[in-house]
Scaffold this active site. Structure first.
Site, PDB file in Angstrom:
ATOM      1  N   GLU A 165       0.781  -1.233   0.000  1.00  0.00           N
ATOM      2  CA  GLU A 165       0.000   0.000   0.000  1.00  0.00           C
ATOM      3  C   GLU A 165       0.818   1.291   0.000  1.00  0.00           C
ATOM      4  O   GLU A 165       0.808   2.054   0.958  1.00  0.00           O
ATOM      5  CB  GLU A 165      -0.968   0.014   1.194  1.00  0.00           C
ATOM      6  N   GLU A 363      -5.247  -8.688   0.293  1.00  0.00           N
ATOM      7  CA  GLU A 363      -5.981  -8.459   1.544  1.00  0.00           C
ATOM      8  C   GLU A 363      -7.447  -8.220   1.225  1.00  0.00           C
ATOM      9  O   GLU A 363      -7.767  -7.481   0.299  1.00  0.00           O
ATOM     10  CB  GLU A 363      -5.488  -7.214   2.308  1.00  0.00           C
TER      11      GLU A 363
END
Length: 455
Positions: A165, A363
């Protein structure tokens, strides 16, 4: 059940070093920016920190046996840079390497494929002291760390993720300041974006040029953005469409474009220059350097949790004249809308907008207010429903031609949820932080069964 998940589909679960390991200063580990950030007062809810977390550093064997019982095909975890290089560079800490030796060996012995994230936010504090990701020098420090680790484990670890991220690293850490290192400067955040991209390319390039037999990708948190148009008799103007589109470019294309196309979204850079949020020279050199260093990754990891619904608001104090809407519907404890259709839409959009690439959902999961009932169990029916719906969206995307290769549930166990401390539980295993007792939630058994039926 419809058997449309491809053969060899990688069913996994994910964690990150700072969120579960604990042992923050043991066996030669150096201080990370999250150690520093959480030890300073008022940064984290209730003053929580990751000093002990789930104590996975001392309990990894128990945790791996739970993974085996669950039937995981793969486990995604991150390596703490400060365990390998306590200062970020210089002397290598053998005890840190030995910990990951033991963990990786234990996974392989149990038939679980290790998928390793090289950087999941816990930068060595010594590197932050010289500017962290905003200092161009960091590209070389990261490279040395990454290549040392890849070369050590390349025979057992075949899938590597350069960054988790980058959006959060740059904007939550250096612009909003709610994550470590807690800086609030948009221009600095853009420097960080660029360092992350160059670091990613450098590692992918070295792996390919040296014919190292591993795959390297990156994990992006992507949020499909929808324009709020449901107001009765309302006609959306061109400016509204454009502003909402630009906001989506900051969230998504700012990373997707360089990673998969070798350039930043030019319209977004122009807008930022116009708003004096980016130096015009800097914008030019960023484009030039990404173009020169671009190399296509082996796979793309996507973290998906929810969508964003936005509408035009000229009184907004944000970078763009827009505000967030909160549609009626189901929400998780994080205040995120449950919207599985968004995962499908996102996967189809990537398939249609970018060169073909294998994709992993690295995720996806939900935080709910889990409690241990009198029978000693955790009945998390909402999480089961959440996962079921998102698995279904993924299956539908595969049927529509998306090259999806695996799915990692966030998270294997409850853990330190960054700025929220221990108040949000994402695990399919419940952790009692007082005793470190692990309790398998109902979602654990649901996932165990789902993997069996879809393998």
């Amino acid at each position: 059940m419809d058997m449309s998940f491809p053969k060899g589909f990688l069913w996994g679960a994910a964690t990150a070093s700072y969120q579960i390991e604990g042992a923050w200063n043991e066996d030669g580990k150096g201080e990370s920016i999250w150690d520093r950030f959480t030890h300073q007062k008022r940064n984290i809810l209730y003053g929580h920190n990751g000093d002990v977390a789930c104590d996975h550093y001392h309990r990894f064997e128990e945790d791996v046996s739970l993974m085996k019982e669950l039937g995981l095909k793969a486990y995604r975890f991150s390596i703490a840079w400060t365990r390998i290089f306590p200062d970020g560079f210089g002397t290598v800490n053998q005890k840190g390497l030995e910990f990951y030796d033991r963990l990786i060996n234990k996974l392989v012995e149990n038939g679980i494929e290790p998928v390793v994230t090289l950087y999941h936010w816990d930068l060595p504090q010594k590197l932050q002291d010289i500017g962290g990701w905003a200092n161009p020098e960091i590209v070389n420090y990261y490279f040395d760390y990454a290549m040392l680790v890849i070369n050590r484990y390349k025979d057992k670890v075949k899938k590597w993720i350069t960054f988790n991220e980058p959006y959060c690293i740059a904007f939550l850490g250096y612009f909003h300041g709610i994550h470590a290192p807690g800086i609030k400067d948009f221009k600095v955040a853009m420097d960080v974006v660029h360092s992350l991209m160059l670091s990613h390319f450098k590692v992918v390039k070295a792996v390919k040029e040296n014919n190292i037999d591993v795959e390297v990708g990156i994990t992006l948190n992507l949020t499909p953005v929808y324009l709020q148009t449901e107001r009765l008799g309302y006609k959306v103007s061109e400016i509204e469409r454009e502003m909402v589109s630009l906001s989506s470019q900051l969230d998504n294309q700012l990373f997707l474009d360089p990673v998969l196309k070798g350039s930043y979204p030019q319209k977004l850079l122009d807008y930022l220059v116009q708003k004096d949020l980016l130096d015009s020279q800097k914008a030019l050199s960023m484009q030039q350097e990404v173009k020169e260093n671009f190399i296509f990754p082996d796979f793309l990891g996507i973290n998906y949790y929810t969508r964003a619904v936005r509408l035009y608001d000229e009184n907004s104090s944000w970078i763009f004249p827009i505000r967030w809407e909160h549609p009626a519907g189901e929400y998780t404890e994080m205040g995120w809308e449950v919207f599985p259709q968004g995962l499908f839409d996102l996967l189809i959009w990537i398939k249609e907008s970018y060169p073909q690439i294998p994709i992993y959902i690295t995720e996806n999961g939900a935080a709910y207010n889990d409690i241990v009932t009198e029978d000693g169990k955790v009945h998390d029916s909402k999480r089961i429903e959440y996962l079921k719906q998102h698995f279904e969206a993924a299956r539908k995307a595969i049927e529509n031609g998306v090259d999806l290769r695996g799915y990692f549930v966030w998270s294997l166990m409850d853990n330190f949820e960054w700025a929220m401390g221990y108040t949000k539980r994402f695990g399919i295993i419940y952790v009692d932080y007082e005793t470190q007792k692990r309790i398998k939630k109902d979602s654990f058994y649901f996932y165990q069964q789902y993997i069996k039926e879809n393998s």
